[in-house]
Design a protein around this motif. Structure first.
Motif, PDB file in Angstrom:
ATOM      1  N   TYR A  97      -2.157  -0.129  -2.080  1.00 38.95           N
ATOM      2  CA  TYR A  97      -2.615   0.289  -3.414  1.00 38.95           C
ATOM      3  C   TYR A  97      -2.858  -0.908  -4.331  1.00 38.95           C
ATOM      4  O   TYR A  97      -3.952  -1.094  -4.862  1.00 38.95           O
ATOM      5  CB  TYR A  97      -1.592   1.240  -4.023  1.00 38.95           C
ATOM      6  CG  TYR A  97      -2.012   1.850  -5.342  1.00 38.95           C
ATOM      7  CD1 TYR A  97      -3.329   2.232  -5.577  1.00 38.95           C
ATOM      8  CD2 TYR A  97      -1.070   2.067  -6.348  1.00 38.95           C
ATOM      9  CE1 TYR A  97      -3.706   2.800  -6.791  1.00 38.95           C
ATOM     10  CE2 TYR A  97      -1.437   2.645  -7.547  1.00 38.95           C
ATOM     11  CZ  TYR A  97      -2.758   3.002  -7.769  1.00 38.95           C
ATOM     12  OH  TYR A  97      -3.114   3.556  -8.958  1.00 38.95           O
ATOM     13  N   LYS A  98      -1.834  -1.758  -4.498  1.00 41.16           N
ATOM     14  CA  LYS A  98      -1.962  -2.893  -5.409  1.00 41.16           C
ATOM     15  C   LYS A  98      -1.225  -4.104  -4.846  1.00 41.16           C
ATOM     16  O   LYS A  98      -0.206  -3.960  -4.156  1.00 41.16           O
ATOM     17  CB  LYS A  98      -1.379  -2.569  -6.791  1.00 41.16           C
ATOM     18  CG  LYS A  98      -2.126  -1.508  -7.570  1.00 41.16           C
ATOM     19  CD  LYS A  98      -1.428  -1.243  -8.912  1.00 41.16           C
ATOM     20  CE  LYS A  98      -2.169  -0.178  -9.725  1.00 41.16           C
ATOM     21  NZ  LYS A  98      -1.470   0.111 -11.010  1.00 41.16           N
ATOM     22  N   THR A 108      -6.064  -4.443  -7.490  1.00 40.44           N
ATOM     23  CA  THR A 108      -6.094  -3.089  -6.945  1.00 40.44           C
ATOM     24  C   THR A 108      -7.086  -3.057  -5.781  1.00 40.44           C
ATOM     25  O   THR A 108      -8.079  -3.782  -5.780  1.00 40.44           O
ATOM     26  CB  THR A 108      -6.520  -2.084  -8.027  1.00 40.44           C
ATOM     27  OG1 THR A 108      -5.613  -2.189  -9.126  1.00 40.44           O
ATOM     28  CG2 THR A 108      -6.498  -0.656  -7.509  1.00 40.44           C
ATOM     29  N   ASP A 114      -5.185   5.600  -4.425  1.00 33.30           N
ATOM     30  CA  ASP A 114      -4.092   5.470  -3.459  1.00 33.30           C
ATOM     31  C   ASP A 114      -4.481   6.063  -2.105  1.00 33.30           C
ATOM     32  O   ASP A 114      -5.524   6.708  -1.939  1.00 33.30           O
ATOM     33  CB  ASP A 114      -2.811   6.101  -3.996  1.00 33.30           C
ATOM     34  CG  ASP A 114      -2.961   7.598  -4.292  1.00 33.30           C
ATOM     35  OD1 ASP A 114      -3.949   8.210  -3.855  1.00 33.30           O
ATOM     36  OD2 ASP A 114      -2.071   8.145  -4.972  1.00 33.30           O
ATOM     37  N   GLN A 115      -3.602   5.843  -1.118  1.00 31.40           N
ATOM     38  CA  GLN A 115      -3.868   6.303   0.240  1.00 31.40           C
ATOM     39  C   GLN A 115      -4.068   7.805   0.305  1.00 31.40           C
ATOM     40  O   GLN A 115      -4.973   8.304   0.984  1.00 31.40           O
ATOM     41  CB  GLN A 115      -2.717   5.887   1.164  1.00 31.40           C
ATOM     42  CG  GLN A 115      -2.923   6.255   2.621  1.00 31.40           C
ATOM     43  CD  GLN A 115      -1.627   6.366   3.385  1.00 31.40           C
ATOM     44  OE1 GLN A 115      -0.721   7.117   3.002  1.00 31.40           O
ATOM     45  NE2 GLN A 115      -1.507   5.602   4.464  1.00 31.40           N
ATOM     46  N   PRO A 480       5.898   4.489  -4.171  1.00 34.09           N
ATOM     47  CA  PRO A 480       5.291   3.806  -5.321  1.00 34.09           C
ATOM     48  C   PRO A 480       6.281   2.820  -5.936  1.00 34.09           C
ATOM     49  O   PRO A 480       7.504   3.015  -5.889  1.00 34.09           O
ATOM     50  CB  PRO A 480       4.985   4.961  -6.281  1.00 34.09           C
ATOM     51  CG  PRO A 480       4.893   6.177  -5.419  1.00 34.09           C
ATOM     52  CD  PRO A 480       5.879   5.966  -4.315  1.00 34.09           C
ATOM     53  N   GLU A 514       2.405  -3.246  -3.305  1.00 30.39           N
ATOM     54  CA  GLU A 514       2.709  -1.832  -3.527  1.00 30.39           C
ATOM     55  C   GLU A 514       1.846  -1.016  -2.568  1.00 30.39           C
ATOM     56  O   GLU A 514       0.630  -0.954  -2.703  1.00 30.39           O
ATOM     57  CB  GLU A 514       2.428  -1.405  -4.968  1.00 30.39           C
ATOM     58  CG  GLU A 514       2.756   0.062  -5.198  1.00 30.39           C
ATOM     59  CD  GLU A 514       2.550   0.514  -6.628  1.00 30.39           C
ATOM     60  OE1 GLU A 514       2.860   1.690  -6.927  1.00 30.39           O
ATOM     61  OE2 GLU A 514       2.084  -0.280  -7.454  1.00 30.39           O
ATOM     62  N   TYR A 515       2.497  -0.377  -1.609  1.00 24.11           N
ATOM     63  CA  TYR A 515       1.770   0.365  -0.578  1.00 24.11           C
ATOM     64  C   TYR A 515       1.376   1.758  -1.069  1.00 24.11           C
ATOM     65  O   TYR A 515       0.232   2.170  -0.933  1.00 24.11           O
ATOM     66  CB  TYR A 515       2.626   0.471   0.687  1.00 24.11           C
ATOM     67  CG  TYR A 515       3.000  -0.867   1.263  1.00 24.11           C
ATOM     68  CD1 TYR A 515       2.181  -1.493   2.197  1.00 24.11           C
ATOM     69  CD2 TYR A 515       4.173  -1.529   0.871  1.00 24.11           C
ATOM     70  CE1 TYR A 515       2.518  -2.726   2.736  1.00 24.11           C
ATOM     71  CE2 TYR A 515       4.509  -2.757   1.388  1.00 24.11           C
ATOM     72  CZ  TYR A 515       3.686  -3.356   2.324  1.00 24.11           C
ATOM     73  OH  TYR A 515       4.016  -4.586   2.835  1.00 24.11           O
ATOM     74  N   ASN A 516       2.339   2.495  -1.604  1.00 24.96           N
ATOM     75  CA  ASN A 516       2.092   3.844  -2.140  1.00 24.96           C
ATOM     76  C   ASN A 516       1.465   4.739  -1.072  1.00 24.96           C
ATOM     77  O   ASN A 516       0.387   5.305  -1.262  1.00 24.96           O
ATOM     78  CB  ASN A 516       1.200   3.768  -3.378  1.00 24.96           C
ATOM     79  CG  ASN A 516       1.298   5.035  -4.215  1.00 24.96           C
ATOM     80  OD1 ASN A 516       2.005   5.980  -3.867  1.00 24.96           O
ATOM     81  ND2 ASN A 516       0.575   5.059  -5.322  1.00 24.96           N
ATOM     82  N   TYR A 517       2.168   4.874   0.048  1.00 22.39           N
ATOM     83  CA  TYR A 517       1.709   5.708   1.150  1.00 22.39           C
ATOM     84  C   TYR A 517       2.421   7.066   1.130  1.00 22.39           C
ATOM     85  O   TYR A 517       3.546   7.185   0.636  1.00 22.39           O
ATOM     86  CB  TYR A 517       2.000   5.037   2.497  1.00 22.39           C
ATOM     87  CG  TYR A 517       1.219   3.779   2.782  1.00 22.39           C
ATOM     88  CD1 TYR A 517       0.017   3.495   2.142  1.00 22.39           C
ATOM     89  CD2 TYR A 517       1.687   2.864   3.723  1.00 22.39           C
ATOM     90  CE1 TYR A 517      -0.696   2.343   2.427  1.00 22.39           C
ATOM     91  CE2 TYR A 517       0.978   1.708   4.029  1.00 22.39           C
ATOM     92  CZ  TYR A 517      -0.211   1.447   3.373  1.00 22.39           C
ATOM     93  OH  TYR A 517      -0.911   0.304   3.660  1.00 22.39           O
TER      94      TYR A 517
END
Length: 542
Positions: A97-98, A108, A114-115, A480, A514-517
């Motif tokens: 994500y970021k 970003t 996001d994913q 997140p 930041e993956y945010n999966y």
């Protein structure tokens, strides 16, 4: 005689399908036998063919190993490898994500979402091969369907077997139960919900949530344990196991009934551990992990392996669709992540012989994100390396390994106060893999320092063996940032013009990622289009 997986049945198209046949995988609930299942030869061929179900016609891509696609998704979401290409939806699965640079500048991803948003946008049959949700689902339900056919065939009064027929039936039964329990384990560990079906050729709309799927997985695995307790390791056992395990998956190192049972205990330990966040694990949970791991895989055990046929012909990998081939120089489709390499300790032999620097580092490949970059090229196994091949060398465990079993026990011990005992296991695993690293037990490490030693070792020791995403999820890394997720000091190859002050070239830089999966994936629309969920079904989409 060398054995190859063969096509022993045709695949029926989902009943009631629309004319967009090129946008559908075949119906995983209807593998139709072409050979008789009333003879021992027929049972052997059908059992051998269970893993052939992983070969499926991917929309627009031809015959492809859909299980390998699933394994790749796990590796890239666990950030042990990356893939910058759009085939099978990989680049969107892998879209961090970021990334925050040291000076505070936030980058970003190029798609800016996001994913979850990206992958749900492809969750349709119309998206064809880009729908990442479909692959693990289809491969696992193919396996479950064929296992159900095999179990039904074993109850057929017309079945004729010579010699100790009861023992032979139990061997085939255990094989079906193992793969069925394994497939349910993967469905429940990856999707919000699933279907439980025990009737050959049939499905239903009674979706249940992933916890119920995991219960079913462990129930089936327990049934397999019971069956194995009735199996005698006779010459018939060796002959059958040699026949139903493909030669390129190592059918010479026979998995004995006791070794098989230990694999089940290890898989059950994994099933418990990877489906709970570390913060949700109780002391009783950790004790159960220890108990299962104590009964799990031993260092001298043979385990079921995913390999490659040297000829690259008519096998479950097609000589290419395998983690070690995809990441090698021949294909260069996946690449070793910088975040994986930074987890090797200095002077680790596995890094020294396993990787060599690329002549030119890869940086922000195709402009698709800063995570798509690395300095490290895996060395071929045939050239003395560990993690890649250009000649169809090497195997990975289908399920758990000895190292995974031991590291599950190590983590459970550390998280219940037995830090030194856990560190001793970490040292033992490093010795087992010939790392050459000095022992860390007895060096006065604090509990947090010990857990960091463990974390690094789990990442390194199990590279490309299917655990990376499970670990990132349960450790909270993929959450997140606002919920405590992400990874600090993650090495990223950053173009120098993005740094402050600007620098020439590209620089390995510690950043915050930041993956945010998603924790669990949506049920693929490919399933829902032809299997209407019942009124009591749980949520099927995030």
């Amino acid at each position: 005689m060398k054995r190859y997986l063969i096509y022993i049945f045709s695949m029926a198209i989902v009943s009631g399908a629309c004319k967009k046949s090129t946008l559908e995988l075949n119906n995983p609930n209807q593998p139709v036998p072409e050979l008789s299942l009333t003879t021992e030869a027929g049972l052997k061929n059908f059992s051998l063919g269970i893993l052939q179900k992983m070969m499926a016609d991917v929309p627009g891509e031809g015959k492809t190993n859909i299980f390998h696609i699933a394994l790749t998704n796990h590796s890239i979401m666990g950030d042990e490898a990356y893939c910058p290409y759009g085939n099978y939806g990989f680049r969107w699965v892998n879209q961090v994500y970021k990334i925050t640079l040291p000076g505070g500048k936030v980058i970003t991803n190029p798609n800016t979402v996001d994913q979850k948003t990206q992958l749900q946008g492809f969750n349709s049959r119309g998206s064809g091969e880009l729908n990442a949700f479909q692959y693990e689902w289809a491969s696992c339900y193919y396996i479950i369907a064929q296992a159900n056919y095999l179990l039904t065939a074993l109850d057929n009064p017309a079945l004729k077997l010579s010699g100790d027929a009861t023992n032979k039936i139990n061997i085939f039964k255990a094989w079906a139960q193992w793969w069925k329990g394994y497939a349910y384990s993967r469905i429940g560990s990856m999707y919000l919900a699933g279907i439980i079906t025990n009737t050959a050729g049939a499905t239903n709309g009674d979706f249940v949530d992933h916890t119920a799927i995991m219960t079913e997985a462990n129930n089936v695995l327990n049934s397999c344990l019971t069956t194995l307790n009735s199996v005698n390791a006779t010459a018939d056992y060796t002959a059958i196991m040699t026949a139903i395990v493909a030669s390129f998956n190592d059918n010479k190192q026979v998995v004995t009934p006791d070794m098989w049972k230990r694999q089940i205990y290890s898989l059950q330990a994994r099933n418990l551990m990877v489906n709970k966040k570390v913060t949700a694990m109780t002391p009783a949970d950790w004790q159960q992990v220890i108990s299962l791991a104590n009964q799990g895989i031993q260092s001298t055990d043979n385990v079921f392996q995913f390999g490659m046929d040297p000829s690259g012909t008519n096998d479950v990998s097609l000589g290419q669709f395998h983690p070690y081939f995809y990441i090698g120089e021949v294909v260069q489709f996946t690449f070793a992540s910088e975040r994986l390499l930074q987890d090797f300790k200095p002077n680790d032999n596995r890094a020294a012989i396993g990787f060599t620097p690329f002549p030119v580092p890869k940086v922000n490949e195709r402009g698709r994100g800063l995570q798509f970059g690395t300095r490290w090229d895996p060395v071929f196994i045939e050239n003395g390396g560990l993690y890649a091949t250009g000649n169809n060398k090497g195997t990975v465990p289908w399920a758990c390994s000895y190292e995974e079993n031991q590291l599950m026990k190590a983590e459970a011990l550390m998280r219940t106060g037995s830090t030194e005992a856990g560190l001793q296991i970490v040292d033992a695993v490093r010795d087992f893999q010939h790392s050459g690293l000095a022992h860390v037990a007895g060096t006065g490490l604090t509990a947090p320092q010990a857990l960091e030693e463990f974390r690094k070792e789990r990442r390194v020791a199990l590279f490309l063996w299917g655990t990376a995403f499970y670990d990132a999820r349960r450790w909270g890394v993929t959450q997140p940032a606002a919920q405590g997720g992400g990874r600090a000091n993650a090495i990223v190859i950053v173009p120098g013009n993005l740094l402050t002050p600007a620098q020439p070239g590209s620089i390995p830089t510690p950043c915050f990622m930041e993956y945010n999966y998603m924790d669990y994936w949506d049920v693929p629309q490919n399933e829902i289009d032809f299997n209407t969920p019942g009124s009591s079904s749980p949520p099927l989409k995030n």
